[in-house]
Design a protein around this motif. Structure first.
Motif, PDB file in Angstrom:
ATOM      1  N   ALA A  48      35.406  43.328  40.557  1.00  0.00           N
ATOM      2  CA  ALA A  48      35.067  43.346  39.107  1.00  0.00           C
ATOM      3  C   ALA A  48      35.536  44.628  38.698  1.00  0.00           C
ATOM      4  CB  ALA A  48      33.958  43.142  38.901  1.00  0.00           C
ATOM      5  N   GLN A  49      35.430  45.792  39.499  1.00  0.00           N
ATOM      6  CA  GLN A  49      35.659  47.137  38.867  1.00  0.00           C
ATOM      7  C   GLN A  49      36.874  47.360  39.012  1.00  0.00           C
ATOM      8  OE1 GLN A  49      33.932  50.208  41.486  1.00  0.00           O
ATOM      9  NE2 GLN A  49      34.754  51.722  40.224  1.00  0.00           N
ATOM     10  N   SER A  52      38.473  45.489  35.818  1.00  0.00           N
ATOM     11  CA  SER A  52      38.254  45.920  34.817  1.00  0.00           C
ATOM     12  C   SER A  52      39.434  46.978  34.407  1.00  0.00           C
ATOM     13  CB  SER A  52      36.908  46.365  34.912  1.00  0.00           C
ATOM     14  OG  SER A  52      35.992  45.223  34.935  1.00  0.00           O
ATOM     15  N   THR A  58      39.003  42.336  29.268  1.00  0.00           N
ATOM     16  CA  THR A  58      37.797  42.782  28.498  1.00  0.00           C
ATOM     17  C   THR A  58      36.615  42.352  29.282  1.00  0.00           C
ATOM     18  OG1 THR A  58      38.158  40.465  27.387  1.00  0.00           O
ATOM     19  CG2 THR A  58      39.052  42.255  26.312  1.00  0.00           C
ATOM     20  N   SER A  59      36.564  41.403  30.145  1.00  0.00           N
ATOM     21  CA  SER A  59      35.515  41.323  31.059  1.00  0.00           C
ATOM     22  C   SER A  59      35.998  40.496  32.478  1.00  0.00           C
ATOM     23  CB  SER A  59      34.283  40.328  30.296  1.00  0.00           C
ATOM     24  OG  SER A  59      34.796  39.293  30.114  1.00  0.00           O
ATOM     25  N   VAL A  60      34.898  40.689  33.492  1.00  0.00           N
ATOM     26  CA  VAL A  60      35.277  40.237  34.737  1.00  0.00           C
ATOM     27  C   VAL A  60      34.061  39.566  35.238  1.00  0.00           C
ATOM     28  CG1 VAL A  60      36.220  40.333  37.007  1.00  0.00           C
ATOM     29  CG2 VAL A  60      37.173  41.622  35.020  1.00  0.00           C
ATOM     30  N   SER A  73      40.630  38.290  28.835  1.00  0.00           N
ATOM     31  CA  SER A  73      41.531  39.539  28.426  1.00  0.00           C
ATOM     32  C   SER A  73      42.083  39.103  27.049  1.00  0.00           C
ATOM     33  CB  SER A  73      43.051  39.328  29.387  1.00  0.00           C
ATOM     34  OG  SER A  73      43.344  38.243  29.296  1.00  0.00           O
TER      35      SER A  73
END
Length: 97
Positions: A48-49, A52, A58-60, A73
């Motif tokens: 996720a990091q 991102s 925009t989010s994971v 996205s």
């Protein structure tokens, strides 16, 4: 210990599941990828990091139990940028789910 519910699945709010297609969600795009090698929460966080940091993300949400990573996205993502981010985290992108 947490259990998975429909709110943590790869499904869209409309109830359709990731099939490799991209779906418009709230003025953006959600894409589900299959990532191999994730086994725990640390793995989820690492993937996720890195994802991102990809431009437009925009989010994971990564799920080690299923190997699925849901990426929201602003627009279509470059698959090679996604692959490079997953590689940088130490895992392998198997493709779109």
């Amino acid at each position: 210990m947490t259990s998975q519910t429909s709110s943590t699945s790869c499904c869209t709010p409309a109830g359709t599941c990731g099939t490799g297609a991209q779906a418009d969600v709230r003025n953006g795009i959600t894409t589900v990828y299959k990532v191999t090698g994730m086994t725990c929460g640390h793995c989820e966080g690492a993937v996720a990091q890195e994802l991102s940091a990809v431009a437009g993300v925009t989010s994971v949400k990564a799920a080690a139990a299923t190997g699925l990573v849901t990426v929201a996205s602003a627009g279509p993502l470059d698959d090679e940028a996604v692959r490079a981010a997953v590689d940088e985290a130490g895992y392998e992108l198997a493709g779109r789910a």
